[in-house]
Design an enzyme around this catalytic site. Structure first.
Site, PDB file in Angstrom:
ATOM      1  N   ASP A  76      -8.369  -5.768   5.410  1.00  0.00           N
ATOM      2  CA  ASP A  76      -7.570  -5.593   6.621  1.00  0.00           C
ATOM      3  C   ASP A  76      -8.493  -5.539   7.841  1.00  0.00           C
ATOM      4  O   ASP A  76      -8.780  -6.540   8.471  1.00  0.00           O
ATOM      5  CB  ASP A  76      -6.721  -4.341   6.496  1.00  0.00           C
ATOM      6  CG  ASP A  76      -5.733  -4.167   7.642  1.00  0.00           C
ATOM      7  OD1 ASP A  76      -5.631  -5.085   8.492  1.00  0.00           O
ATOM      8  OD2 ASP A  76      -5.064  -3.129   7.692  1.00  0.00           O
ATOM      9  N   THR A  77      -9.009  -4.364   8.147  1.00  0.00           N
ATOM     10  CA  THR A  77      -9.922  -4.243   9.293  1.00  0.00           C
ATOM     11  C   THR A  77     -11.361  -4.564   8.909  1.00  0.00           C
ATOM     12  O   THR A  77     -12.216  -4.677   9.782  1.00  0.00           O
ATOM     13  CB  THR A  77      -9.869  -2.823   9.871  1.00  0.00           C
ATOM     14  OG1 THR A  77     -10.319  -1.895   8.870  1.00  0.00           O
ATOM     15  CG2 THR A  77      -8.446  -2.467  10.292  1.00  0.00           C
ATOM     16  N   ALA A  78     -11.637  -4.676   7.613  1.00  0.00           N
ATOM     17  CA  ALA A  78     -12.963  -4.990   7.055  1.00  0.00           C
ATOM     18  C   ALA A  78     -13.929  -3.813   7.146  1.00  0.00           C
ATOM     19  O   ALA A  78     -15.090  -3.949   6.755  1.00  0.00           O
ATOM     20  CB  ALA A  78     -13.574  -6.226   7.706  1.00  0.00           C
ATOM     21  N   GLY A  79     -13.476  -2.657   7.614  1.00  0.00           N
ATOM     22  CA  GLY A  79     -14.361  -1.507   7.717  1.00  0.00           C
ATOM     23  C   GLY A  79     -14.895  -1.065   6.367  1.00  0.00           C
ATOM     24  O   GLY A  79     -16.107  -0.826   6.210  1.00  0.00           O
ATOM     25  N   THR A  80     -14.017  -0.950   5.379  1.00  0.00           N
ATOM     26  CA  THR A  80     -14.437  -0.530   4.048  1.00  0.00           C
ATOM     27  C   THR A  80     -15.423  -1.528   3.444  1.00  0.00           C
ATOM     28  O   THR A  80     -16.461  -1.146   2.885  1.00  0.00           O
ATOM     29  CB  THR A  80     -13.215  -0.383   3.125  1.00  0.00           C
ATOM     30  OG1 THR A  80     -12.370   0.652   3.621  1.00  0.00           O
ATOM     31  CG2 THR A  80     -13.625  -0.054   1.706  1.00  0.00           C
ATOM     32  N   ARG A 100       0.817  -1.214   0.000  1.00  0.00           N
ATOM     33  CA  ARG A 100       0.000   0.000   0.000  1.00  0.00           C
ATOM     34  C   ARG A 100       0.854   1.269   0.000  1.00  0.00           C
ATOM     35  O   ARG A 100       0.379   2.339  -0.367  1.00  0.00           O
ATOM     36  CB  ARG A 100      -0.923   0.018   1.227  1.00  0.00           C
ATOM     37  CG  ARG A 100      -2.054  -0.997   1.158  1.00  0.00           C
ATOM     38  CD  ARG A 100      -3.035  -0.798   2.287  1.00  0.00           C
ATOM     39  NE  ARG A 100      -4.193  -1.655   2.144  1.00  0.00           N
ATOM     40  CZ  ARG A 100      -5.313  -1.536   2.848  1.00  0.00           C
ATOM     41  NH1 ARG A 100      -5.405  -0.573   3.753  1.00  0.00           N
ATOM     42  NH2 ARG A 100      -6.324  -2.356   2.659  1.00  0.00           N
ATOM     43  N   ASP A 113     -12.211  -6.733  -3.704  1.00  0.00           N
ATOM     44  CA  ASP A 113     -11.062  -5.923  -3.305  1.00  0.00           C
ATOM     45  C   ASP A 113      -9.830  -6.814  -3.349  1.00  0.00           C
ATOM     46  O   ASP A 113      -9.945  -8.044  -3.374  1.00  0.00           O
ATOM     47  CB  ASP A 113     -11.262  -5.345  -1.901  1.00  0.00           C
ATOM     48  CG  ASP A 113     -10.445  -4.082  -1.665  1.00  0.00           C
ATOM     49  OD1 ASP A 113      -9.675  -3.691  -2.562  1.00  0.00           O
ATOM     50  OD2 ASP A 113     -10.591  -3.480  -0.581  1.00  0.00           O
ATOM     51  N   LYS A 126     -15.658   6.617  -2.396  1.00  0.00           N
ATOM     52  CA  LYS A 126     -15.402   6.925  -0.996  1.00  0.00           C
ATOM     53  C   LYS A 126     -14.255   7.913  -0.888  1.00  0.00           C
ATOM     54  O   LYS A 126     -13.528   8.166  -1.842  1.00  0.00           O
ATOM     55  CB  LYS A 126     -15.060   5.657  -0.209  1.00  0.00           C
ATOM     56  CG  LYS A 126     -13.709   5.056  -0.583  1.00  0.00           C
ATOM     57  CD  LYS A 126     -13.356   3.874   0.268  1.00  0.00           C
ATOM     58  CE  LYS A 126     -11.953   3.369  -0.073  1.00  0.00           C
ATOM     59  NZ  LYS A 126     -11.535   2.229   0.737  1.00  0.00           N
ATOM     60  N   ARG A 175     -11.005   8.771   1.823  1.00  0.00           N
ATOM     61  CA  ARG A 175     -10.234   8.489   3.032  1.00  0.00           C
ATOM     62  C   ARG A 175     -10.217   9.717   3.941  1.00  0.00           C
ATOM     63  O   ARG A 175     -10.169  10.843   3.455  1.00  0.00           O
ATOM     64  CB  ARG A 175      -8.799   8.100   2.685  1.00  0.00           C
ATOM     65  CG  ARG A 175      -8.674   6.714   2.073  1.00  0.00           C
ATOM     66  CD  ARG A 175      -8.516   5.647   3.138  1.00  0.00           C
ATOM     67  NE  ARG A 175      -8.561   4.305   2.571  1.00  0.00           N
ATOM     68  CZ  ARG A 175      -8.797   3.221   3.272  1.00  0.00           C
ATOM     69  NH1 ARG A 175      -9.066   3.314   4.565  1.00  0.00           N
ATOM     70  NH2 ARG A 175      -8.802   2.039   2.724  1.00  0.00           N
TER      71      ARG A 175
END
Length: 320
Positions: free
Chosen positions: A226-230, A99, A222, A195, A197
């Site tokens: 990672d955190t699954a928030g998105t 990233r 995707d 979206k 950031r």
């Protein structure tokens, strides 16, 4: 005729189960290597087989603990080089630091390039990886890079489910190409979640959905979760927009922090990922499905070893 002598597949400590599957696909035992830390936290590697003029493939995902796994790979490469390996291929199913691929803020590094330089300096002759976060990372290397994609096996999974009226959905504009490829494979339309950031704290603000999704079955796509928030926020937005059901997929499943709980409590009926990163049993739930990339990596290793085309693996697929 093979370009090099006997094929050898070694594994670091990051994902030995995947490495064993790859060796099994090739009909080989996993070659013997020991890698551990001394009490002073220094990493030690010893190759316990003759690799002189052999075609050596070192399998290591750059997952948690990322820095330890990167360093272990560099030391494995150095050990193979000093043991006179004929050719050394770094097999990196998940390329950590991917990233950090551009300087998007003042005074920040391009760590993906730094890792590429370290691998090359250590002595890798080529790299085999899967679904890089950004395509330009291939250009960070001065050695050959073969990038595979897990798209075929993920698409095959959803096709076998017989999902009716699907729509492929990118979780952000940056992932639109992957989602478009999935849409073409499924013979489905494409939608994109737009979206923004809100900083460096792994949080984002959803804006709107581009494309028609009402009355359809959404398949979110995707490269990594990672955190699954998105992913979860996108699923909620799709549910509010009137989709019939939501499925999700990614190649790499980091599932950091409370990600498993977020996925379980979300509208996502099934999240499909691969085994590029080992998932601890504590993180598994009923709506997480793992498909193996070992056949893809194994076939690519066979083709690299025999000097045949790796790209041809993905050219004969027909669209749904």
């Amino acid at each position: 005729m093979p370009l090099y002598e006997e094929l050898k597949v070694f594994s670091g400590n990051s994902n030995p189960a995947l490495a064993a599957e790859i060796a099994g696909y090739l009909g080989l035992p996993l070659s013997e290597l020991e890698a551990f830390k001394f009490s002073n936290d220094n990493t030690f590697v010893r190759i316990n087989e003759n690799v002189r003029q052999r075609d050596v493939f070192l399998v290591q995902s750059f997952c948690v603990p990322v820095n330890d796994n990167v360093m272990e790979m560099l030391i494995m490469i150095d050990a193979a080089k000093r043991a006179s390996a004929g050719r050394i291929t770094a097999v990196i199913p998940y390329y950590g630091y991917g990233r950090t691929d551009k300087k998007d803020q003042p005074r920040v590094p391009i760590t993906a390039r730094l890792i590429a330089d370290l691998l090359t300096t250590a002595g890798a002759d080529r790299v085999l990886t899967m679904d890089l976060h950004a395509g330009q990372i291939q250009g960070f290397f001065n050695i050959p890079v073969d990038e595979l994609t897990a798209m075929p096996i993920i698409v095959d999974h959803f096709t076998a489910m017989g999902i009716e009226n699907p729509v492929a959905v990118a979780v952000d504009i940056g992932g639109s190409k992957r989602a478009r490829d999935m849409a073409e494979e499924l013979g489905a339309p494409l939608a994109i979640i737009e979206k923004r950031r809100t900083g460096n704290n792994d949080k984002s603000e959803l804006l709107n959905i581009i494309g028609e999704v009402e009355g359809k079955t959404a398949i979110l796509m995707d490269d990594e979760v990672d955190t699954a928030g998105t992913m979860v926020n996108a699923a909620v937005a799709l549910e509010n927009a009137g989709v019939l059901a939501v499925y999700a997929s990614s190649t790499h499943a980091l599932l950091s922090g409370g990600a498993p709980g977020r996925l379980k409590g979300s509208p996502i009926q099934e999240y499909v990922c691969t085994n590029t990163i080992p998932i601890h049993p504590d993180k598994m739930s009923d709506n997480i499905k793992i498909v193996s990339v070992a056949p893809l990596l194994g076939e690519a290793i066979h083709r690299i070893h025999t000097g045949t085309s790796v790209g041809a693996m993905f050219q004969k697929r027909t669209h749904a």
